[in-house]
Design an enzyme around this catalytic site. Structure first.
Site, PDB file in Angstrom:
ATOM      1  N   GLU A  31      -3.078   7.484  -4.332  1.00  0.00           N
ATOM      2  CA  GLU A  31      -3.113   6.237  -3.563  1.00  0.00           C
ATOM      3  C   GLU A  31      -2.930   5.062  -4.496  1.00  0.00           C
ATOM      4  OE1 GLU A  31      -5.872   4.804   0.001  1.00  0.00           O
ATOM      5  OE2 GLU A  31      -6.842   4.528  -1.920  1.00  0.00           O
ATOM      6  N   TYR A  35       0.880  -1.180   0.000  1.00  0.00           N
ATOM      7  CA  TYR A  35       0.000   0.000   0.000  1.00  0.00           C
ATOM      8  C   TYR A  35       0.905   1.215   0.000  1.00  0.00           C
ATOM      9  CZ  TYR A  35      -3.116   3.683   1.477  1.00  0.00           C
ATOM     10  OH  TYR A  35      -3.822   4.857   1.523  1.00  0.00           O
TER      11      TYR A  35
END
Ligand code: GDP
Ligand code: MN
Length: 387
Positions: free
Chosen positions: A196, A108
């Site tokens: 993101e 992530y």
């Protein structure tokens, strides 16, 4: 302004970041043509402005033409409901068909301005993928946070620390610096409020790839990013919010049933507090701005009346630049144009307030006059009890 995944990937690719090859499609036939060109396996992904698609069936892998046809049929006819779309969901109009990737590890990675610390915040985890929210809730120590001074910019030591926290291997670390530099530049040069990548994957052939990408551009910066402004897709947006944006009104839909129209964001926030304190809940935030004219007032009021959830309306205006008589005329025009069958409380103060009150009183409309903010709160409270 949110970008779709395919748009975000194009943007990041322009900054030298590695993305899987792919194309968008709006029909099953188009999607199949892309899949055949790319070769199997392919990933087929719903393009909506919301995350959590994977868990909701909006991302599917296909190993051959039959599976691709089935997946395209399913996704293109789907109304996607995820934790981020709300109850009503979002209809899927477009998919991204991408070359399938053999994943070795999912990371992530995100970069966003952190207002509290006045820094650029990098968040990373070696446990990326669809369960990142659970990782954050159960094992927050597995999520690394690194603050970057926006004036000094990203430095090698930031990247080394992140690489250490993510426990990268030597092979991974070699290409990580270029990746982070590219992503950081993509954020700062395009005025992004969020980039993101979840997941950033390390593939079976030992390279990093942005398997998913989310980007949100600061709308206030669009005047200096003409090329990015063209990427706007409002079809996913709440219809009333879209309409409000056309008239330059700051409107945000909320959950309650008291419609509000206020000038100035601060007064609008205070008015919402007031409504809450009175035991009711606002249906929206609507700041018509300091310099609103009668046309904007009319459209603002029209948007409140068009919302079937709204059971009563509170108009709270301080007439500074916007004069009270102008406000009153806008309200009366809008009320005449629409059959108003719900109570409307008006509290106004400031320039030309006497004339404004006279216009409201002479209009023959049943507008409830509040003498001050306390009176407005009391009247809304009384109404909320009856709603
Ligand atoms: P999200 O659920 O909306 O965040 O959508 P993602 O783009 O992140 O996709 C969800 C998940 O699908 C990813 O976390 C991957 O595990 C998986 N996925 C997506 N594309 C591929 C692919 O090409 N190959 C494989 N093996 N998995 C994929
Ligand atoms: Mn994702």
């Amino acid at each position: 302004m949110k970008l779709h995944e395919y748009q975000a990937k194009e943007l990041f690719a322009c900054h030298g970041l590695p993305v899987p090859g792919g194309e968008t499609a709006e029909t099953v036939a188009e999607g199949l043509a892309v899949a055949e060109r790319l070769g199997y396996p392919v990933a087929i992904k719903a393009q909506v402005h919301a995350g959590g698609r994977g868990k909701a069936g909006g991302v599917r892998l296909a190993r051959n033409r039959a599976e691709a046809g089935e997946a395209l049929e399913a996704i293109l006819n789907m109304t996607l409901r995820t934790a981020q779309t709300g109850e009503q969901g979002l209809p899927v109009r477009q998919v991204l068909v991408e070359k399938g990737v053999a994943i070795r590890q999912e990371f992530y990675l995100s970069i966003l301005p952190d207002r509290a610390s006045g820094t650029m915040l990098i968040i990373g985890s070696g446990e990326g993928g669809m369960n990142i929210e659970e990782v954050a809730a159960r094992t927050p120590e597995r999520i690394a946070r690194i603050h970057v001074d926006p004036l000094a910019g990203l430095q090698p030591f930031h990247v080394r620390r992140l690489a250490f926290e993510l426990a990268l291997s030597d092979v991974q670390e070699r290409s990580f610096f270029d990746l982070m530099t590219g992503l950081y530049r993509a954020v700062t040069e395009n005025d992004l409020l969020l980039a993101e990548i979840n997941p950033l994957v390390f593939t079976a052939d030992d390279t990093f790839l942005l398997l998913d990408a989310k980007a949100e551009i600061d709308s206030s910066s669009l005047f200096r990013h003409r090329d990015l402004a063209a990427l706007r897709d409002d079809t996913d947006r709440d219809p009333l919010e879209r309409k409000a944006a056309r008239y330059n009104l700051n409107y945000i839909r909320l959950d309650g049933n008291i419609g509000t129209m206020v000038n100035g964001a601060g007064l609008a926030m205070a008015t919402m507090d007031l409504i809450k304190r009175a035991g009711a809940a606002p249906a929206n935030f609507l700041d018509v701005g300091g310099g609103a004219n009668a046309v904007m007032i009319r459209h603002g009021f029209g948007i409140l009346l068009a919302d079937p959830r709204v059971r009563a309306i509170l108009i709270n205006i301080f007439g500074g630049i916007l004069r009270c008589d102008v406000l009153a005329r806008g309200v009366v025009e809008a009320a005449r144009a629409t059959a108003v069958n719900i109570p409307v409380v008006v509290r106004m103060e400031g320039t030309n307030v006497e004339e404004g009150r006279r216009i409201l009183a002479d209009s023959g409309l049943e507008l409830i006059n509040a003498v001050d903010i306390r009176d407005a709160a009391a009247k809304i409270a009384a109404m909320a009890g009856r709603l």
